[in-house]
Design a protein around this motif. Sequence first.
Motif, PDB file in Angstrom:
ATOM      1  N   VAL A  70       4.627  18.476 -19.418  1.00  0.00           N
ATOM      2  CA  VAL A  70       5.643  17.424 -19.503  1.00  0.00           C
ATOM      3  C   VAL A  70       5.734  16.713 -18.148  1.00  0.00           C
ATOM      4  CG1 VAL A  70       8.097  16.957 -19.863  1.00  0.00           C
ATOM      5  CG2 VAL A  70       6.940  18.700 -21.244  1.00  0.00           C
ATOM      6  N   PRO A  71       5.505  15.389 -18.138  1.00  0.00           N
ATOM      7  CA  PRO A  71       5.619  14.663 -16.860  1.00  0.00           C
ATOM      8  C   PRO A  71       6.996  14.876 -16.233  1.00  0.00           C
ATOM      9  CG  PRO A  71       4.675  13.263 -18.568  1.00  0.00           C
ATOM     10  CD  PRO A  71       5.144  14.519 -19.247  1.00  0.00           C
ATOM     11  N   GLY A  72       7.063  14.983 -14.956  1.00  0.00           N
ATOM     12  CA  GLY A  72       8.317  15.268 -14.249  1.00  0.00           C
ATOM     13  C   GLY A  72       8.469  16.763 -14.060  1.00  0.00           C
ATOM     14  N   ALA A  73       8.538  17.503 -15.175  1.00  0.00           N
ATOM     15  CA  ALA A  73       8.620  18.964 -15.092  1.00  0.00           C
ATOM     16  C   ALA A  73       7.323  19.512 -14.514  1.00  0.00           C
ATOM     17  CB  ALA A  73       8.885  19.566 -16.462  1.00  0.00           C
ATOM     18  N   LYS A  74       6.208  18.914 -14.908  1.00  0.00           N
ATOM     19  CA  LYS A  74       4.905  19.338 -14.387  1.00  0.00           C
ATOM     20  C   LYS A  74       4.858  19.184 -12.867  1.00  0.00           C
ATOM     21  CE  LYS A  74       0.014  18.249 -14.540  1.00  0.00           C
ATOM     22  NZ  LYS A  74      -1.042  17.434 -15.098  1.00  0.00           N
ATOM     23  N   ASP A  75       5.358  18.047 -12.376  1.00  0.00           N
ATOM     24  CA  ASP A  75       5.363  17.807 -10.936  1.00  0.00           C
ATOM     25  C   ASP A  75       6.238  18.816 -10.200  1.00  0.00           C
ATOM     26  OD1 ASP A  75       3.727  15.621 -11.414  1.00  0.00           O
ATOM     27  OD2 ASP A  75       5.415  14.230 -11.527  1.00  0.00           O
ATOM     28  N   LEU A  76       7.388  19.146 -10.784  1.00  0.00           N
ATOM     29  CA  LEU A  76       8.292  20.126 -10.170  1.00  0.00           C
ATOM     30  C   LEU A  76       7.643  21.508 -10.127  1.00  0.00           C
ATOM     31  CD1 LEU A  76      11.094  20.743  -8.988  1.00  0.00           C
ATOM     32  CD2 LEU A  76      11.857  21.185 -11.328  1.00  0.00           C
ATOM     33  N   LEU A  77       7.054  21.928 -11.249  1.00  0.00           N
ATOM     34  CA  LEU A  77       6.390  23.236 -11.281  1.00  0.00           C
ATOM     35  C   LEU A  77       5.209  23.291 -10.321  1.00  0.00           C
ATOM     36  CD1 LEU A  77       6.436  23.982 -15.115  1.00  0.00           C
ATOM     37  CD2 LEU A  77       7.719  25.173 -13.338  1.00  0.00           C
ATOM     38  N   GLU A  78       4.508  22.179 -10.212  1.00  0.00           N
ATOM     39  CA  GLU A  78       3.372  22.133  -9.288  1.00  0.00           C
ATOM     40  C   GLU A  78       3.835  22.249  -7.841  1.00  0.00           C
ATOM     41  OE1 GLU A  78      -0.402  19.268  -8.157  1.00  0.00           O
ATOM     42  OE2 GLU A  78       0.766  18.853  -9.952  1.00  0.00           O
ATOM     43  N   SER A  79       4.942  21.605  -7.516  1.00  0.00           N
ATOM     44  CA  SER A  79       5.417  21.648  -6.128  1.00  0.00           C
ATOM     45  C   SER A  79       6.008  23.007  -5.759  1.00  0.00           C
ATOM     46  CB  SER A  79       6.445  20.539  -5.879  1.00  0.00           C
ATOM     47  OG  SER A  79       7.640  20.784  -6.594  1.00  0.00           O
ATOM     48  N   ILE A  80       6.623  23.699  -6.713  1.00  0.00           N
ATOM     49  CA  ILE A  80       7.243  24.993  -6.419  1.00  0.00           C
ATOM     50  C   ILE A  80       6.259  26.148  -6.569  1.00  0.00           C
ATOM     51  CG2 ILE A  80       9.026  26.643  -7.114  1.00  0.00           C
ATOM     52  CD1 ILE A  80      10.709  24.226  -8.012  1.00  0.00           C
ATOM     53  N   PHE A  81       5.495  26.142  -7.661  1.00  0.00           N
ATOM     54  CA  PHE A  81       4.650  27.290  -7.996  1.00  0.00           C
ATOM     55  C   PHE A  81       3.151  26.993  -8.000  1.00  0.00           C
ATOM     56  CE2 PHE A  81       8.673  28.315 -10.247  1.00  0.00           C
ATOM     57  CZ  PHE A  81       8.972  29.483  -9.576  1.00  0.00           C
TER      58      PHE A  81
END
Length: 113
Positions: A70-81
């Motif tokens: 999911v765009p947005g959530a994907k970016d957040l997960l990528e930056s954290i994990f």
Amino acid sequence: MVFGAVLVLLGLVGFFNAPVLGIFGVNTAQNVLHIVGGALGLWLASKGSGKAFNQWLGYIALVAGILGFVPGAKDLLESIFAINTAISGLHVAVGVVSLAVAYAVKGEAAMAQ
């Protein structure tokens, strides 16, 4: 118990070999999460609560996997994990298999009879 052991092993391997198998993105936060989750799974399995662990693991992995696309959530997960598309697909697969294992196992009440 198998999923718990695999999670601990994956967390340990991630500290020395990132990305894991050259394709699965990991970082320290994800490695620690895998080790803690795997240790919890091993402990719960030793207490006879493996079914509950597989249910929770299945739901968490499935949601994390879907959010990884999911765009947005994907970016957040990528930056954290450091989650990438390959690991999101793996999370979906682990979620489905874990839920299948959890619901294929008879409940503790049925096993006691």
